[in-house]
Write a protein that holds these residues in place. Sequence first.
Motif, PDB file in Angstrom:
ATOM      1  N   VAL A  83       0.835  -1.199   0.000  1.00  0.00           N
ATOM      2  CA  VAL A  83       0.000   0.000   0.000  1.00  0.00           C
ATOM      3  C   VAL A  83       0.869   1.248   0.000  1.00  0.00           C
ATOM      4  CG1 VAL A  83      -1.638   1.339   1.347  1.00  0.00           C
ATOM      5  CG2 VAL A  83      -1.959  -1.108   1.091  1.00  0.00           C
ATOM      6  N   VAL A  84       1.927   1.245   0.816  1.00  0.00           N
ATOM      7  CA  VAL A  84       2.829   2.397   0.856  1.00  0.00           C
ATOM      8  C   VAL A  84       3.457   2.636  -0.508  1.00  0.00           C
ATOM      9  CG1 VAL A  84       5.039   3.178   1.729  1.00  0.00           C
ATOM     10  CG2 VAL A  84       3.353   2.270   3.291  1.00  0.00           C
ATOM     11  N   ILE A  85       3.924   1.549  -1.125  1.00  0.00           N
ATOM     12  CA  ILE A  85       4.575   1.704  -2.427  1.00  0.00           C
ATOM     13  C   ILE A  85       3.591   2.246  -3.460  1.00  0.00           C
ATOM     14  CG2 ILE A  85       5.625   0.421  -4.317  1.00  0.00           C
ATOM     15  CD1 ILE A  85       6.841  -1.410  -2.162  1.00  0.00           C
ATOM     16  N   ALA A  86       2.375   1.707  -3.448  1.00  0.00           N
ATOM     17  CA  ALA A  86       1.375   2.169  -4.415  1.00  0.00           C
ATOM     18  C   ALA A  86       1.102   3.662  -4.231  1.00  0.00           C
ATOM     19  CB  ALA A  86       0.091   1.377  -4.261  1.00  0.00           C
ATOM     20  N   SER A  87       1.010   4.120  -2.982  1.00  0.00           N
ATOM     21  CA  SER A  87       0.755   5.548  -2.761  1.00  0.00           C
ATOM     22  C   SER A  87       1.928   6.398  -3.212  1.00  0.00           C
ATOM     23  CB  SER A  87       0.463   5.844  -1.291  1.00  0.00           C
ATOM     24  OG  SER A  87       0.083   4.721  -0.608  1.00  0.00           O
ATOM     25  N   THR A  88       3.159   5.922  -2.926  1.00  0.00           N
ATOM     26  CA  THR A  88       4.330   6.689  -3.351  1.00  0.00           C
ATOM     27  C   THR A  88       4.360   6.839  -4.863  1.00  0.00           C
ATOM     28  OG1 THR A  88       5.437   5.501  -1.582  1.00  0.00           O
ATOM     29  CG2 THR A  88       6.778   6.954  -2.936  1.00  0.00           C
ATOM     30  N   VAL A  89       4.056   5.748  -5.549  1.00  0.00           N
ATOM     31  CA  VAL A  89       4.073   5.800  -7.010  1.00  0.00           C
ATOM     32  C   VAL A  89       3.040   6.808  -7.511  1.00  0.00           C
ATOM     33  CG1 VAL A  89       3.608   4.510  -9.099  1.00  0.00           C
ATOM     34  CG2 VAL A  89       4.930   3.481  -7.290  1.00  0.00           C
ATOM     35  N   GLN A  90       1.876   6.783  -6.877  1.00  0.00           N
ATOM     36  CA  GLN A  90       0.830   7.731  -7.259  1.00  0.00           C
ATOM     37  C   GLN A  90       1.339   9.160  -7.116  1.00  0.00           C
ATOM     38  OE1 GLN A  90      -2.569   6.047  -7.584  1.00  0.00           O
ATOM     39  NE2 GLN A  90      -2.480   7.690  -9.075  1.00  0.00           N
ATOM     40  N   LEU A  91       2.049   9.413  -6.016  1.00  0.00           N
ATOM     41  CA  LEU A  91       2.605  10.737  -5.737  1.00  0.00           C
ATOM     42  C   LEU A  91       3.600  11.145  -6.826  1.00  0.00           C
ATOM     43  CD1 LEU A  91       2.397  12.668  -3.204  1.00  0.00           C
ATOM     44  CD2 LEU A  91       4.665  11.817  -2.622  1.00  0.00           C
ATOM     45  N   VAL A  92       4.524  10.228  -7.118  1.00  0.00           N
ATOM     46  CA  VAL A  92       5.528  10.511  -8.143  1.00  0.00           C
ATOM     47  C   VAL A  92       4.854  10.785  -9.479  1.00  0.00           C
ATOM     48  CG1 VAL A  92       7.423   9.519  -9.451  1.00  0.00           C
ATOM     49  CG2 VAL A  92       7.296   9.172  -7.001  1.00  0.00           C
TER      50      VAL A  92
END
Lengths: 192, 211
Positions: free
Chosen positions: A79-88
């Motif tokens: 979940v953390v990785i998915a959110s970070t990617v969304q941010l990037v």
Amino acid sequence: MSESLSYIFINACLVNNFVLAYFLGICPFLGVSGNIGTASRMGGAVMFVMLVSSMCAYGIHMLLVAIDAPFLQLISYIVVIASTVQLVEMIIKKFSPALFRALGIFLPLITTNCAILGLALFQTNKGYDFIQSLVYALGAGAGFTIALVIMAGIREDLDIADTPKVVRGTAIVLMVAGLLSLTFMGFAGLGG
Amino acid sequence: MNTTTNKLDTDTFIKGLWKENPVFVQVLGMCPVLAVTNSATNGLAMGLATAFVLIMSSTLVSLLRNFIPKQVRIATFILIIATFVTVAEYLIQAISIEIHKALGAFISLIVVNCLILGRSEAFASKNTVGKSILDAAGMGVGFTFALLCLGGVREILGNGSLFGLPVFGQGFEPWILMILPGGGFFTLGAWLLLFNYMKERKATKAQEATA
């Protein structure tokens, strides 16, 4: 825990290169390595996501140990990785629409880039502290970028080379990757 | 993949085995394919674990396909997949500690196997439960088959054995390279070459037949 920072960096970057020794992040490695420019920017994006998610993963691991729920590890990491990617993705879209178009489908696919989840899992397994985790992430990102850029360089030449029809496409790329992997084995013992 | 909706159910199953084999034709889910196939046993275990996750998550995604809002579908799929991967990891640990150790972090990494997310997105979220299960089973078996092909070749050449049993006599000098990372790339490259060659030959033959 006694591993020095420079050792961790060289280890993650060269000796145990994520792409060529651990086979992590093969999808973008095969997918976006057609052109040096795109490859290096992709590498940059991956490195940034790695850094951020490595920091978050460290925090989450602390929290999960505290509440004694290790079975939630995988789910919370992803979940953390998915959110970070969304941010990037949002940042890149805002500041560089051209790059956004060039990366295309591979940007959201960073989420399913094994290298990033792998990094989070490895750093937990190895029991790195906060600074060590950061350096590990930096090294892994640098290693990923190096592999991607070298591959892109070779493929740019391959495109104009006269190759037999059968080997065109993924097959020859895999063969080249095999050779690269052998070359990187030469770095073994460098960090020791 | 929308064209497959009208086909017979057996076709849904069979295409994953050969015509749309996830590894050899679609080149999806490469990371575990290369990383754990240094022996046939590991390849088989990994293939079965992936097939389990694939079938379970396809079923659930297909059941929920009308409830999942379109905007958050990828996140939902990943959560579903991560849940089953956690189940699979604890299962493997309970069955065999040795295999669990050999596969290591790569069991967790099934989550990010593009194949599973790809099938959820492209097939399970658009088709009925029965069809999705068949599709997932076909893809899972095809994936396991491919892992076995790779693991088998690498173990025979790199270790002189198959499933841990020696194949060659004493005189065989193991080809260590094949069980090292580089060997994975070479073996997969060689298999793809073979497939390309077969496809090419078929195309030429078809051309000759029509001409």
